[in-house]
Design a protein around this motif. Structure first.
Motif, PDB file in Angstrom:
ATOM      1  N   ARG A 135       0.829  -1.205   0.000  1.00 58.91           N
ATOM      2  CA  ARG A 135       0.000   0.000   0.000  1.00 58.91           C
ATOM      3  C   ARG A 135       0.863   1.255   0.000  1.00 58.91           C
ATOM      4  NH1 ARG A 135      -1.733   3.248   4.117  1.00 58.91           N
ATOM      5  NH2 ARG A 135      -3.610   4.481   3.670  1.00 58.91           N
ATOM      6  N   SER A 136       1.916   1.262   0.825  1.00 60.81           N
ATOM      7  CA  SER A 136       2.809   2.414   0.883  1.00 60.81           C
ATOM      8  C   SER A 136       3.532   2.619  -0.446  1.00 60.81           C
ATOM      9  CB  SER A 136       3.825   2.207   2.009  1.00 60.81           C
ATOM     10  OG  SER A 136       4.772   3.249   2.043  1.00 60.81           O
ATOM     11  N   TRP A 137       4.025   1.529  -1.010  1.00 57.77           N
ATOM     12  CA  TRP A 137       4.699   1.600  -2.305  1.00 57.77           C
ATOM     13  C   TRP A 137       3.727   2.071  -3.372  1.00 57.77           C
ATOM     14  CZ3 TRP A 137       6.508  -3.170  -5.577  1.00 57.77           C
ATOM     15  CH2 TRP A 137       7.319  -2.728  -6.640  1.00 57.77           C
ATOM     16  N   GLY A 138       2.497   1.578  -3.309  1.00 56.88           N
ATOM     17  CA  GLY A 138       1.489   1.998  -4.272  1.00 56.88           C
ATOM     18  C   GLY A 138       1.219   3.486  -4.204  1.00 56.88           C
ATOM     19  N   GLY A 139       1.201   4.049  -2.987  1.00 56.62           N
ATOM     20  CA  GLY A 139       0.993   5.476  -2.855  1.00 56.62           C
ATOM     21  C   GLY A 139       2.075   6.283  -3.549  1.00 56.62           C
ATOM     22  N   ILE A 140       3.322   5.829  -3.426  1.00 61.35           N
ATOM     23  CA  ILE A 140       4.444   6.514  -4.086  1.00 61.35           C
ATOM     24  C   ILE A 140       4.318   6.413  -5.600  1.00 61.35           C
ATOM     25  CG2 ILE A 140       6.949   6.496  -4.406  1.00 61.35           C
ATOM     26  CD1 ILE A 140       7.164   5.443  -1.513  1.00 61.35           C
ATOM     27  N   LEU A 141       4.004   5.205  -6.094  1.00 62.58           N
ATOM     28  CA  LEU A 141       3.888   4.986  -7.535  1.00 62.58           C
ATOM     29  C   LEU A 141       2.741   5.790  -8.139  1.00 62.58           C
ATOM     30  CD1 LEU A 141       4.492   1.122  -7.689  1.00 62.58           C
ATOM     31  CD2 LEU A 141       6.068   2.914  -8.430  1.00 62.58           C
ATOM     32  N   VAL A 142       1.621   5.819  -7.422  1.00 66.58           N
ATOM     33  CA  VAL A 142       0.459   6.560  -7.928  1.00 66.58           C
ATOM     34  C   VAL A 142       0.767   8.055  -7.984  1.00 66.58           C
ATOM     35  CG1 VAL A 142      -1.897   7.263  -7.366  1.00 66.58           C
ATOM     36  CG2 VAL A 142      -1.252   4.858  -7.231  1.00 66.58           C
TER      37      VAL A 142
END
Length: 362
Positions: free
Chosen positions: A322-329
């Motif tokens: 989820r944290s990585w996804g926030g950065i990617l998004v």
């Protein structure tokens, strides 16, 4: 202003599949003792009526219900629960997938294709070489931990997960690589042991990494589980490694799941996925508690502690995604904003009005 037409549906394909399946099932019932076997296993058909509905409306395969029913409720070997998951999902999830494809529902195609390639490699290695090394007790624990962590995640993140709209577009090759790695690992370590798991892993990547809408993430998870189940059936058949009792349970449950899973796909669009996911999440947590309680003598204090630690580790992985996804998004959004911004105009040259104009001589 143009109105985009909805994609043309081909439901006749699904009805043709049903006709072929039920004709084959009725033919199988003509064998000696087949009808009696199907009638004798009616409790499994009843359980899968609920399980198949959940399979079509959530990122859970039908085996996610079939496994605990056989193993926890009927006290059957975990290996039987695993093999039954392959068998029953090869009908229920396939039927739901044909229904999804016939209705032209949106899918995360790049990640789905990568997961298929990963499963092609990981499933046979896991089923033939890895799964036989895992004791029956730890098959139960692995199943309980995987779906227990899935349930806990949804109990406290359901609002966020259900609120996603559309899907963040990353690089297609990146999606394919992520799908491949997840499909390889999930089929090797989870599907081969429990009969399920790749659907949950791909779903988690879509909703946590890509912030995908449930209308995209759940159908994608259904399709990848359908493919992996059929592939698992083929591997189990070629290696002649089916557990006794699978066919009889399948014979009773198959006609139910062929309709139940597509029904879940259809109805959930009208009542919403959030309430169903909450109920399923509670059941996932409940089966984890049930497993720890039922196997407390075999597990001991340290075994239960290890199970809880494994569940916590799964949650940490979900939160990391989820944290990585926030950065990617955020990065993808920044790039999209840069592409959409109009180009900056070149600054006009400064002209001093006090200086005489210079003319160019010919």
């Amino acid at each position: 202003m143009s109105i985009k037409a909805s994609p043309r549906k081909h439901l006749w394909v699904w009805f043709l599949w049903l006709a072929v399946f039920y004709s084959t099932w009725l033919l199988l019932l003509q064998a000696e003792g087949a009808w009696e076997a199907a009638k004798g296993h009616w409790p499994m058909a009843l359980a899968m009526a609920i399980g198949s509905y959940a399979a079509g409306s959530t990122p859970m395969g039908g085996g996610t219900v079939g496994f605990p029913v056989l193993v926890l409720l009927f006290d059957m070997p975990a290996t039987l629960g695993r093999d039954f998951s392959f068998a029953v999902q090869s009908i229920g999830m396939v039927s739901a997938s044909i229904f999804i494809l016939a209705r032209r529902q949106p899918l995360a195609w790049a990640m789905l294709k990568g997961a298929v390639v990963g499963a092609l490699i990981g499933a046979p290695i896991g089923i033939i070489f890895f799964a036989p090394l895992v004791p029956d007790l730890w098959i139960k624990v692995v199943f309980a931990v995987l779906w227990g962590s899935f349930g806990v995640l949804h109990l406290y993140r359901i609002g966020e997960i259900a609120g996603h709209v559309g899907m963040t577009e990353f690089d297609e090759q990146w999606d394919h690589r992520v799908g491949f790695m997840l499909g390889l690992v999930a089929s090797l370590l989870a599907v081969s042991v429990t009969g399920v798991g790749i659907d949950m892993v791909i779903y988690a990547a879509l909703v946590l990494l890509c912030r995908a809408d449930l209308k995209i993430a759940i159908p994608t998870s259904v399709v990848i589980m359908a493919f992996t189940s059929v592939y698992g059936v083929a591997i189990k058949t070629l290696t002649n490694s089916w557990q006794p009792g699978v066919y009889e349970n399948w014979l009773a449950a198959a006609p139910v799941v062929a309709l139940g899973a597509p029904l879940g796909v259809f109805i959930v669009e009208r009542i919403g996925r959030k309430p169903i996911l909450m109920v399923v999440a509670a059941l996932c947590v409940g089966q984890f508690i049930w497993t720890c309680f039922a196997e407390q003598d075999a597990l001991g204090v340290w075994g239960i502690a290890l199970s809880l630690a494994a569940l916590g580790l799964c949650l940490m992985v979900f939160e990391k995604l989820r944290s990585w996804g926030g950065i990617l998004v955020a990065e993808a959004q920044r790039k999209n904003d840069q592409r959409r911004a109009p180009p900056e105009a070149a600054p006009e040259p400064f002209i001093n009005p006090d200086e005489p104009a210079v003319t160019k001589s010919t």
